[in-house]
Design an enzyme around this catalytic site. Structure first.
Site, PDB file in Angstrom:
ATOM      1  N   GLY A  46       0.829  -1.195   0.000  1.00 25.68           N
ATOM      2  CA  GLY A  46       0.000   0.000   0.000  1.00 25.68           C
ATOM      3  C   GLY A  46       0.865   1.247   0.000  1.00 25.68           C
ATOM      4  O   GLY A  46       1.541   1.516  -0.974  1.00 25.68           O
ATOM      5  N   PHE A  47       0.822   1.989   1.097  1.00 28.79           N
ATOM      6  CA  PHE A  47       1.587   3.240   1.231  1.00 28.79           C
ATOM      7  C   PHE A  47       1.199   4.234   0.138  1.00 28.79           C
ATOM      8  O   PHE A  47       2.060   4.757  -0.573  1.00 28.79           O
ATOM      9  CB  PHE A  47       3.107   2.977   1.230  1.00 28.79           C
ATOM     10  CG  PHE A  47       3.550   2.042   2.317  1.00 28.79           C
ATOM     11  CD1 PHE A  47       3.793   2.521   3.595  1.00 28.79           C
ATOM     12  CD2 PHE A  47       3.694   0.676   2.072  1.00 28.79           C
ATOM     13  CE1 PHE A  47       4.196   1.657   4.613  1.00 28.79           C
ATOM     14  CE2 PHE A  47       4.079  -0.198   3.081  1.00 28.79           C
ATOM     15  CZ  PHE A  47       4.327   0.290   4.342  1.00 28.79           C
ATOM     16  N   HIS A  48      -0.089   4.435  -0.013  1.00 31.35           N
ATOM     17  CA  HIS A  48      -0.564   5.433  -0.960  1.00 31.35           C
ATOM     18  C   HIS A  48      -1.992   5.825  -0.607  1.00 31.35           C
ATOM     19  O   HIS A  48      -2.649   5.170   0.209  1.00 31.35           O
ATOM     20  CB  HIS A  48      -0.482   4.912  -2.406  1.00 31.35           C
ATOM     21  CG  HIS A  48      -1.370   3.741  -2.697  1.00 31.35           C
ATOM     22  ND1 HIS A  48      -0.909   2.446  -2.811  1.00 31.35           N
ATOM     23  CD2 HIS A  48      -2.707   3.671  -2.902  1.00 31.35           C
ATOM     24  CE1 HIS A  48      -1.917   1.642  -3.071  1.00 31.35           C
ATOM     25  NE2 HIS A  48      -3.024   2.347  -3.122  1.00 31.35           N
ATOM     26  N   ALA A  49      -2.454   6.896  -1.238  1.00 28.76           N
ATOM     27  CA  ALA A  49      -3.861   7.293  -1.181  1.00 28.76           C
ATOM     28  C   ALA A  49      -4.318   7.470  -2.625  1.00 28.76           C
ATOM     29  O   ALA A  49      -3.505   7.434  -3.551  1.00 28.76           O
ATOM     30  CB  ALA A  49      -4.018   8.597  -0.399  1.00 28.76           C
ATOM     31  N   ARG A  94      -3.435   4.539   2.980  1.00 31.76           N
ATOM     32  CA  ARG A  94      -3.585   3.176   3.494  1.00 31.76           C
ATOM     33  C   ARG A  94      -2.276   2.406   3.411  1.00 31.76           C
ATOM     34  O   ARG A  94      -1.498   2.551   2.466  1.00 31.76           O
ATOM     35  CB  ARG A  94      -4.691   2.399   2.788  1.00 31.76           C
ATOM     36  CG  ARG A  94      -4.387   1.641   1.497  1.00 31.76           C
ATOM     37  CD  ARG A  94      -4.212   2.506   0.301  1.00 31.76           C
ATOM     38  NE  ARG A  94      -5.232   3.528   0.165  1.00 31.76           N
ATOM     39  CZ  ARG A  94      -6.401   3.324  -0.446  1.00 31.76           C
ATOM     40  NH1 ARG A  94      -6.642   2.178  -1.036  1.00 31.76           N
ATOM     41  NH2 ARG A  94      -7.269   4.304  -0.548  1.00 31.76           N
TER      42      ARG A  94
END
Ligand code: TYD
Length: 132
Positions: A46-49, A94
């Site tokens: 993840g590690f993104h929006a 997230r």
């Protein structure tokens, strides 16, 4: 916006079933489905929006932990129940952690894959939230 929703179980003596339909059990038109499985030990994803994308995540097997961040507060949510869905609106950072080896995390989305919709830099995410 992030919200856990209960998915209707259609069970009988043979076992269980959950049905996901656009605009009824899933509150958007489903355009894309993907699932993450066979995640290696200690891997986080993840590690993104997303600027616009809305999603529903369902852990259909095993368990995992989602860290959701709306720019103001962070929440850890354990998914370990195939009759439960997690709605993730746009502009939510997230991260996915603690995948069990048998975890199958299915994600339904209201749009096709579009790299331009991703915010992959946390500082940029905070900046967008603060300028809203
Ligand atoms: P990635 O964004 O790293 O997944 P996650 O955020 O869940 O850890 O996606 C892995 C690769 O797959 C990346 O190269 C983009 C690609 N991809 C698609 O082509 N279509 C899709 O629908 C998704 C979710 C990813």
């Amino acid at each position: 916006m992030m919200k856990k929703i209960k998915l209707k179980m259609l069970g009988d003596e043979r076992g269980s079933m959950v049905v996901l339909e656009s605009n009824t059990s899933v509150p958007f038109e489903i355009k894309r489905v993907y699932y993450i499985f066979d995640t290696k030990n200690n891997v986080s994803r993840g590690f993104h929006a997303h600027k616009e994308l809305r999603q529903l995540a369902v852990c259909v097997s095993g368990s995992c932990r989602l860290l959701l961040d709306d720019g103001k507060s962070k929440k850890n949510i354990i998914l370990n129940n195939p009759s439960e869905g997690l709605l993730i609106g746009n502009l939510i950072w997230r991260e996915m952690h603690d995948f069990s080896s048998d975890c199958v995390l299915m994600v339904l989305a209201n749009e096709y894959y579009d790299e331009l919709d991703y915010i992959r830099d946390y500082e940029k995410f905070k900046e967008i939230i603060n300028n809203k």
